[in-house]
Design an enzyme around this catalytic site. Structure first.
Site, PDB file in Angstrom:
ATOM      1  N   ASN A 113      -5.233   5.834   6.577  1.00 15.35           N
ATOM      2  CA  ASN A 113      -4.648   5.634   5.255  1.00 15.35           C
ATOM      3  C   ASN A 113      -4.646   6.891   4.395  1.00 15.35           C
ATOM      4  O   ASN A 113      -4.458   6.814   3.186  1.00 15.35           O
ATOM      5  CB  ASN A 113      -5.361   4.488   4.522  1.00 15.35           C
ATOM      6  N   LEU A 147      -3.519   9.255  -0.455  1.00 15.08           N
ATOM      7  CA  LEU A 147      -4.070   8.092   0.210  1.00 15.08           C
ATOM      8  C   LEU A 147      -3.380   6.808  -0.197  1.00 15.08           C
ATOM      9  O   LEU A 147      -2.791   6.721  -1.264  1.00 15.08           O
ATOM     10  CB  LEU A 147      -5.584   7.997   0.049  1.00 15.08           C
ATOM     11  N   CYS A 148      -3.429   5.845   0.727  1.00 14.07           N
ATOM     12  CA  CYS A 148      -2.724   4.593   0.524  1.00 14.07           C
ATOM     13  C   CYS A 148      -3.761   3.497   0.393  1.00 14.07           C
ATOM     14  O   CYS A 148      -4.398   3.113   1.350  1.00 14.07           O
ATOM     15  CB  CYS A 148      -1.828   4.316   1.725  1.00 14.07           C
ATOM     16  N   VAL A 149      -3.966   3.031  -0.820  1.00 15.17           N
ATOM     17  CA  VAL A 149      -4.914   1.943  -1.018  1.00 15.17           C
ATOM     18  C   VAL A 149      -4.340   1.032  -2.112  1.00 15.17           C
ATOM     19  O   VAL A 149      -3.816   1.518  -3.118  1.00 15.17           O
ATOM     20  CB  VAL A 149      -6.333   2.494  -1.321  1.00 15.17           C
ATOM     21  N   LEU A 190      -0.716   6.167   6.890  1.00 14.54           N
ATOM     22  CA  LEU A 190      -0.086   7.405   6.433  1.00 14.54           C
ATOM     23  C   LEU A 190      -0.323   8.489   7.476  1.00 14.54           C
ATOM     24  O   LEU A 190       0.267   9.544   7.441  1.00 14.54           O
ATOM     25  CB  LEU A 190      -0.699   7.859   5.103  1.00 14.54           C
TER      26      LEU A 190
END
Ligand SMILES: [Zn+2]
Ligand SMILES: [Zn+2]
Ligand SMILES: [Zn+2]
Lengths: 150, 215
Positions: free
Chosen positions: A77, A85-87, A120
């Site tokens: 991520n 970052l992907c959260v 990602l």
């Protein structure tokens, strides 16, 4: 609003620091912060210290802060090149009741529990999805030693 | 190193820019994913666990359907209403899915829709009660982090309270949910809108510019 609220957060962080999170102002405006988080135990990131860059816009806390890794990290991520970052909590699930310290804790949890569904970093995501946990752990470990433990 | 390996991987796998997904399931069982669509595009927002779609993803790591996957056709149909019907009614689904992800478009559809709710929410907002802070669940405002001080505050249906000015910016511009417990402040508008626009008791909810539904 952003300034008063961040000032309050800043005082709170100094009063109650989290042992796994070092959170400081970067410069003298409240816009830019820097955090150093400890890699969670029993994860391939253990022993690593990861630096995060945090940007708060004037719309904070209504808009989520922008958070990115400054330290290279191999994680599904996190974009390996940009550190983006992907959260969920920084995108669709943001709430103004969350603080920068809470955000840092969420990033620590993300290191502990990678989510292979929204990668990602496709290589990291593919290793996890194909069930190659050993392969994933050894890659993540290698980058942790190389970039986060010096 | 990681991204280069990724590119090689993609070129190894990719003949053309789409892949095929086939699902077989019993009648009345959902495939297990949520979609968002408008007149032009049908995108996947979520795959639910322990469903036929989830199983497909586990078994086909190179042909997974994820957030932002673009469904190009279903059982040969390329027209969106026909695709939805096929997804809802067919037991044997053949979907053509684009290899690239439309996450930006999907984020934009979602945020554009959020903006469209506002005028409705304003009506609801104005009907929220003001209470003395002693009567509320929380003793400080979670938006500005200040303690309440013998003052009148705005109380949401979940009984969480906030300064009027603090919560108005959130509810009128960003979200219809309580920052503390995530409860939707007023969902009667949702069902009302769903009925008004779809008019047929389907589970699709009208979202101003795009719709979402689980199939
Ligand atoms: Zn990649
Ligand atoms: Zn307040
Ligand atoms: Zn609440």
């Amino acid at each position: 609003m952003a300034r008063n609220r961040l000032n309050k957060e800043w005082k709170e962080v100094q009063r109650n620091p989290d042992p796994d999170i070092l959170l400081e102002l970067d410069g003298d405006s409240f816009e830019q912060w820097r955090a150093v988080i400890n890699g969670p135990q029993e994860s391939p990131y253990e022993g690593g210290r990861f630096q995060l860059k945090i940007l708060c816009s004037a719309s904070y806390p209504y808009a989520a802060p922008q958070v990115s890794f400054e330290t290279k990290v191999f994680h599904p991520n996190v974009n390996f090149n940009t550190g983006e970052l992907c959260v969920d909590i920084l995108k669709t699930d943001w709430s103004p009741a969350w603080t920068l310290q809470y955000v840092c804790r969420a990033v620590v949890s993300l290191l502990r529990d990678p989510n292979a569904d929204s990668p990602l970093n496709c290589d990291a995501g593919n290793l996890l999805r194909s069930g190659d946990l050993r392969g994933f752990n050894s890659m993540a470990r290698m980058y942790t030693i190389e970039h986060a433990m010096s | 190193m990681a991204p280069a390996a990724c590119l090689n991987f993609a070129s190894m796998m990719g003949q053309g820019s789409s892949f095929l997904v086939t699902l077989s399931k019993p009648q009345q069982t959902p495939s297990g994913f949520s979609i968002r669509y408008n007149d032009e595009v049908l995108l996947v927002t979520r795959v639910w666990e322990d469903t036929p779609m989830d199983t497909w993803n586990r078994e086909h790591p190179t042909r997974q359907v994820v957030y932002g996957s673009h469904v190009i056709s279903v059982n040969g149909k390329r027209n969106i209403p026909e695709m939805i019907i096929a997804l809802q009614e067919s037991c044997n689904i053949r979907m053509e899915v684009a290899r690239s992800l439309e996450t930006e478009l999907l984020d934009e559809m979602i945020s554009r829709d959020r903006k469209m709710w506002n005028p409705l929410v304003e009506e609801v907002f104005n009907s929220l009660p003001e209470r003395h802070c002693n009567c509320c669940k929380n003793t400080s405002c979670a938006v500005c982090l200040e303690d309440f001080d013998d003052e009148m505050v705005l109380q949401l249906p979940c009984k969480h309270a906030f300064h009027r000015d603090c919560i108005s910016v959130w509810l009128l511009n960003r979200s219809t949910r309580c920052p503390l417990c995530n409860q939707v402040v007023d969902d009667s508008h949702w069902s009302w809108l769903g009925q008004r626009v779809t008019g047929c008791g389907s589970s699709a909810v009208y979202m101003a510019l795009s719709w979402f539904v689980m199939v």
